[in-house]
Enzyme design. Structure first.
Site, mmCIF file in Angstrom:
data_model
loop_
_atom_site.group_PDB
_atom_site.id
_atom_site.type_symbol
_atom_site.label_atom_id
_atom_site.label_comp_id
_atom_site.label_asym_id
_atom_site.label_seq_id
_atom_site.Cartn_x
_atom_site.Cartn_y
_atom_site.Cartn_z
ATOM 1 N NE ARG A 142 25.224 15.165 36.817
ATOM 2 C CZ ARG A 142 25.196 16.306 37.514
ATOM 3 N NH1 ARG A 142 24.209 16.542 38.355
ATOM 4 N NH2 ARG A 142 26.155 17.205 37.368
ATOM 5 C CG HIS B 9 28.007 13.340 40.682
ATOM 6 N ND1 HIS B 9 27.856 14.698 40.519
ATOM 7 C CD2 HIS B 9 28.282 12.864 39.448
ATOM 8 C CE1 HIS B 9 28.014 15.019 39.240
ATOM 9 N NE2 HIS B 9 28.268 13.906 38.572
ATOM 10 C CG ASN C 102 27.328 17.169 43.294
ATOM 11 O OD1 ASN C 102 27.159 16.450 42.312
ATOM 12 N ND2 ASN C 102 28.101 16.827 44.297
ATOM 13 C CG HIS D 42 26.436 11.730 29.645
ATOM 14 N ND1 HIS D 42 27.555 12.536 29.512
ATOM 15 C CD2 HIS D 42 26.154 11.713 30.983
ATOM 16 C CE1 HIS D 42 27.921 12.973 30.701
ATOM 17 N NE2 HIS D 42 27.099 12.490 31.611
#
Length: 318
Positions: free
Chosen positions: A61, A65, A93, A192
């Protein structure tokens, strides 16, 4: 005619320089300057996942990001300072981005082995791949040679990273803005299949949406009330949250996506429903497309050449 030739020359120069920028990222970038770089990252990721399996999803992740905010430049790792407010406290975040200590450990080992050579942005890219592999997913050759930004932007993180409340058109627009296709969107959503999400991320989906299995929604309401328990966690893939597989897509077919944005990619759209069905039926196809999409995402606006720097400490500019 002279003007035409000049225009052609300019187009040629731009095309060549563009190709050179992309060509600077190479799987072999550190083969001579830090040949042990990949093995160091791999060992540290393996140790971190052995200590806490969930950290693999967190490292993956972080790379996402990072890349979605002004390119893959390690900006997500920077702490706030007197000149800017960083990305760690941006809405996507804050209280959810994790794995910074693992990156610190990797960087410390790399600085001992090859001081000032391996960028923090590249650490994120390698750690993401190694996490996926460690949890049973596909491998790919990570292209390397990114340099690190010297600043970060909380406001850019707030606008560039799609929230879990996004509808399909917003997701498509967000990915398109990064040069990523609808196929990339659906394949990368397969991230996911590992990890957990907080109650605040899926509350609206389980209480307000109709495209969710009622029994699934009820089971989640027991741990995530309409108010309170904001940080309670639920698996993004309810069966195998620590194994990288295709059950995430099978859950979508059953209307058991945890996030609103998850279920949006299987919600009656001819653009994405077919891809979800294909990945639910064929793990090898998913792995192939996921790997290709990760390489493409890793190529988003890297800093190369003299741009940026190689940070000694991933949390602050030199």
């Amino acid at each position: 005619m002279a003007l035409f030739r000049s225009l052609l020359l300019i187009i040629f120069i731009v095309a060549v320089s563009s190709c050179q920028t992309n060509a600077q990222l190479s799987p072999n970038y550190y083969s001579s300057t830090c040949p042990q770089a990949l093995s160091i990252v791999k060992a540290e990721v393996a140790a971190a996942i052995k200590n806490e399996t969930r950290i693999g999803a967190s490292l993956l992740r972080l790379h996402f990001h990072d890349c979605f905010v002004n390119g893959c430049d390690g900006s997500v790792l920077l702490d706030d300072n007197s000149t800017f407010i960083g990305e760690k406290t941006a809405v996507p975040n804050n209280n959810s981005a994790r794995g910074f200590n693992v990156v610190d450990n990797i960087k410390a080992r790399l600085e001992k082995a090859c001081p000032g050579v391996v960028s923090c942005a590249d650490i994120l890219a390698i750690a993401a791949r190694d996490s996926v592999v460690r949890l049973g997913g596909p491998s790919w050759k990570v292209r390397l040679g990114r340099r690190d930004s010297t600043s970060a932007s909380r406001s850019a993180a707030n606008t560039s990273i799609p929230p879990p409340t996004s509808n399909l058109s917003a997701l498509i627009s967000s990915f398109s803005a990064q040069g990523l296709s609808i196929k990339n969107l659906v394949a990368l959503s397969g991230s996911h299949t590992i990890g957990l999400a907080r109650c605040t991320s899926f509350r609206s989906h389980i209480y307000n949406d109709s495209n969710i299995d009622p029994s699934f929604a009820n089971s989640l309401r027991r741990i995530c009330p309409r108010s309170g328990n904001d940080s309670v966690l639920a698996p993004l893939d309810r069966q195998t949250p620590t194994c990288f597989d295709n059950l995430y897509y099978k859950n979508l077919l059953d209307k058991k996506g945890l996030l609103h944005s998850d279920q949006e990619i299987f919600n009656g759209s001819s653009l994405t429903d077919g891809l979800v069905k294909k990945y639910a039926a064929d793990t090898s196809l998913l792995f192939k497309e996921f790997a290709k999409s990760m390489i493409k995402m890793g190529n988003i606006k890297p800093l190369t050449g003299n741009a940026g720097e190689i940070r000694i400490n991933c949390r602050k500019a030199n």
